[in-house]
Design an enzyme around this catalytic site. Sequence first.
Site, PDB file in Angstrom:
ATOM      1  CE  LYS A   1      -1.852   1.784   3.950  1.00 27.34           C
ATOM      2  NZ  LYS A   1      -1.547   3.233   3.971  1.00 27.34           N
ATOM      3  CG  ASN A   2       2.391   2.725   3.556  1.00 30.27           C
ATOM      4  OD1 ASN A   2       1.256   3.155   3.346  1.00 30.27           O
ATOM      5  ND2 ASN A   2       2.828   2.424   4.761  1.00 30.27           N
TER       6      ASN A   2
ATOM      7  NE  ARG B   1      -0.561  12.133   7.141  1.00 27.99           N
ATOM      8  CZ  ARG B   1      -0.542  13.371   7.543  1.00 27.99           C
ATOM      9  NH1 ARG B   1      -1.573  13.879   8.148  1.00 27.99           N
ATOM     10  NH2 ARG B   1       0.514  14.115   7.341  1.00 27.99           N
TER      11      ARG B   1
ATOM     12  CG  ASP C   1      -3.936  10.310  10.347  1.00 32.95           C
ATOM     13  OD1 ASP C   1      -3.366  10.395  11.454  1.00 32.95           O
ATOM     14  OD2 ASP C   1      -3.466   9.691   9.392  1.00 32.95           O
TER      15      ASP C   1
ATOM     16  CG  ASP D   1       2.307   1.173   9.333  1.00 34.68           C
ATOM     17  OD1 ASP D   1       2.047   2.018  10.208  1.00 34.68           O
ATOM     18  OD2 ASP D   1       2.344   1.455   8.121  1.00 34.68           O
TER      19      ASP D   1
HETATM   20  C1  UD1 Z   1       4.292   6.640   6.380  1.00 37.13           C
HETATM   21  C2  UD1 Z   1       3.240   5.602   6.136  1.00 37.13           C
HETATM   22  C3  UD1 Z   1       2.742   5.042   7.431  1.00 37.13           C
HETATM   23  C4  UD1 Z   1       3.886   4.550   8.258  1.00 37.13           C
HETATM   24  C5  UD1 Z   1       4.942   5.638   8.406  1.00 37.13           C
HETATM   25  C6  UD1 Z   1       6.192   5.167   9.133  1.00 37.13           C
HETATM   26  C7  UD1 Z   1       2.060   6.198   4.112  1.00 37.13           C
HETATM   27  C8  UD1 Z   1       0.793   6.708   3.531  1.00 37.13           C
HETATM   28  N1  UD1 Z   1       2.120   6.167   5.455  1.00 37.13           N
HETATM   29  O1  UD1 Z   1       3.685   7.727   7.055  1.00 37.13           O
HETATM   30  O2  UD1 Z   1       1.850   3.973   7.159  1.00 37.13           O
HETATM   31  O3  UD1 Z   1       3.357   4.255   9.528  1.00 37.13           O
HETATM   32  O4  UD1 Z   1       5.347   6.102   7.125  1.00 37.13           O
HETATM   33  O5  UD1 Z   1       6.803   4.133   8.433  1.00 37.13           O
HETATM   34  O6  UD1 Z   1       2.984   5.813   3.416  1.00 37.13           O
HETATM   35  N2  UD1 Z   1       6.924  14.344  10.875  1.00 37.13           N
HETATM   36  C9  UD1 Z   1       6.946  15.698  11.183  1.00 37.13           C
HETATM   37  N3  UD1 Z   1       6.948  16.619  10.164  1.00 37.13           N
HETATM   38  C10 UD1 Z   1       6.890  16.251   8.858  1.00 37.13           C
HETATM   39  C11 UD1 Z   1       6.858  14.877   8.546  1.00 37.13           C
HETATM   40  C12 UD1 Z   1       6.867  13.933   9.575  1.00 37.13           C
HETATM   41  O7  UD1 Z   1       6.996  16.082  12.343  1.00 37.13           O
HETATM   42  O8  UD1 Z   1       6.886  17.127   7.987  1.00 37.13           O
HETATM   43  C13 UD1 Z   1       6.955  13.324  11.954  1.00 37.13           C
HETATM   44  C14 UD1 Z   1       5.619  12.546  12.049  1.00 37.13           C
HETATM   45  O9  UD1 Z   1       4.689  13.218  12.846  1.00 37.13           O
HETATM   46  C15 UD1 Z   1       6.068  11.225  12.639  1.00 37.13           C
HETATM   47  C16 UD1 Z   1       7.477  11.039  12.064  1.00 37.13           C
HETATM   48  O10 UD1 Z   1       7.899  12.332  11.635  1.00 37.13           O
HETATM   49  O11 UD1 Z   1       6.183  11.313  14.041  1.00 37.13           O
HETATM   50  C17 UD1 Z   1       7.547  10.059  10.904  1.00 37.13           C
HETATM   51  O12 UD1 Z   1       6.602  10.395   9.930  1.00 37.13           O
HETATM   52  P1  UD1 Z   1       6.707   9.855   8.436  1.00 37.13           P
HETATM   53  O13 UD1 Z   1       7.820   8.904   8.310  1.00 37.13           O
HETATM   54  O14 UD1 Z   1       6.657  11.039   7.527  1.00 37.13           O
HETATM   55  O15 UD1 Z   1       5.382   9.020   8.239  1.00 37.13           O
HETATM   56  P2  UD1 Z   1       4.348   9.161   7.082  1.00 37.13           P
HETATM   57  O16 UD1 Z   1       5.061   9.340   5.769  1.00 37.13           O
HETATM   58  O17 UD1 Z   1       3.298  10.131   7.479  1.00 37.13           O
END
Ligand code: UD1
Length: 416
Positions: free
Chosen positions: A22-23, A92, A116, A305
């Site tokens: 999915k991701n 998202r 979310d 996850d």
């Molecule tokens: C993606 C996956 C999700 C998975 C996660 C970690 C998708 C749609 N989702 O989420 O299923 O659980 O990776 O492997 O692919 N953060 C900030 N600022 C930002 C970006 C991130 O503070 O601009 C923080 C987030 O709040 C979180 C951490 O960084 O605590 C990691 O986030 P991130 O790796 O970006 O996860 P997602 O891409 O949202």
Amino acid sequence: MTEIVVEGGRRLRGTVGVLGAKNAVLKEMVATLLAPGLHRLSNVPDILDVRLMAELLSRFGVVCRRDGHELTLVVPAELRPEAPLELVRQMRASIVALGPLLARVGEARVPLPGGDDLGARPIDWHLEGFERMGAHFELVHGVLIGRVEGRLRGCEVELPFPSVGATENLMLAAVLAKGETVIVNAAREPEIVDQARHLRTMGAEITGEGTALIRIQGVDALDAVERSVVPDRIEAGTFAVAAAITGGDVTVTGCVPEHLRMELRKLAEAGCEVDRGDGWLRVRGPDRPRAVDFATLPFPGFHTDMHPQMVALLSVADGTSVVTENLYDARFRYVGELARMGADITTEWQHAVIRGVERLSGAPVLATDIRAGAALVLAGLRAEGITRVGAVEHIDRGYEDYVGKLASLGAAIRRA
Ligand code: UD1
């Protein structure tokens, strides 16, 4: 309202196949925006999020068609760079459309996704990176409007934390920028590696994926391509836990066991027999698992996850486990639902203490997010009596035919 109804107590046995991640597929669908023409993706799961992404892309002007597990996407020369709030709110991953739209159209209008199921989830690092590349943003009535004068410029972006989303979004913009972009402290997830390979097939110049330093040399144009999506390590891991929690014996095919190293290691520590080979893994579960501690971390650490599924297993372990969640503040919301089934878990800030109980008892529970939903079903496979899991639309976002696949392994399970 649809529910998943599980009668616990059966040991799962047999072989089950997994589909594309999915991701990864969501981002590879978005990547098609970078090149006009006919794109073809195979190994695409038929899950709700893929349907939502197809809907989002269609608003930009893309025509998507599914044929079994193959998806064709026809991308026009002119895109309408505007995303509707109702889709962004439901998915998202929509936010990664920002990068390709800025790169190709020089403009993007994407509503801020907000929080979310997993908590606040800011996108500040995505935006800071784009600003360094020459984009400007304003927030107008909840809609983020991004603009670039001319072309994005390559630059060095240092991420405060190896964010998956920020790394992908920046990569998707940098491939068409002028000059070199260096992402420092980049995420190293297998889905990032697959994304980089996908972009390279399209003609992008990327090196260093899978390490903390990704270099991207921008090119003038990319091509539409045909490609298969990397297997879903979370789907594979979920079936591994299904074997573990039922004391069963399950072989998962179509997967990449190296993408689940830490998770399989923890299953072995919990008393499972784990075997693996090229494209398959086999897990044989103990009668009762042992307690195991773990902390979620960026790859190659334990995947956030896979956290709820592992906690479901540890809820019936012999002993007390301590789990630390380092990624998402709201990830423990499902714990109250597991408690309804008799689990003994206390949470404090980002930690959970799980005192293993001898038996769970089936109960009506609600899925709070995709993985929590999957985990409650797993708990139901072990529990005495009937478990009814509601809010199954969460599960449908990330798993194709979860119920059918578990039933094929011998679970007494149905949708009602
Ligand atoms: C993606 C996956 C999700 C998975 C996660 C970690 C998708 C749609 N989702 O989420 O299923 O659980 O990776 O492997 O692919 N953060 C900030 N600022 C930002 C970006 C991130 O503070 O601009 C923080 C987030 O709040 C979180 C951490 O960084 O605590 C990691 O986030 P991130 O790796 O970006 O996860 P997602 O891409 O949202």
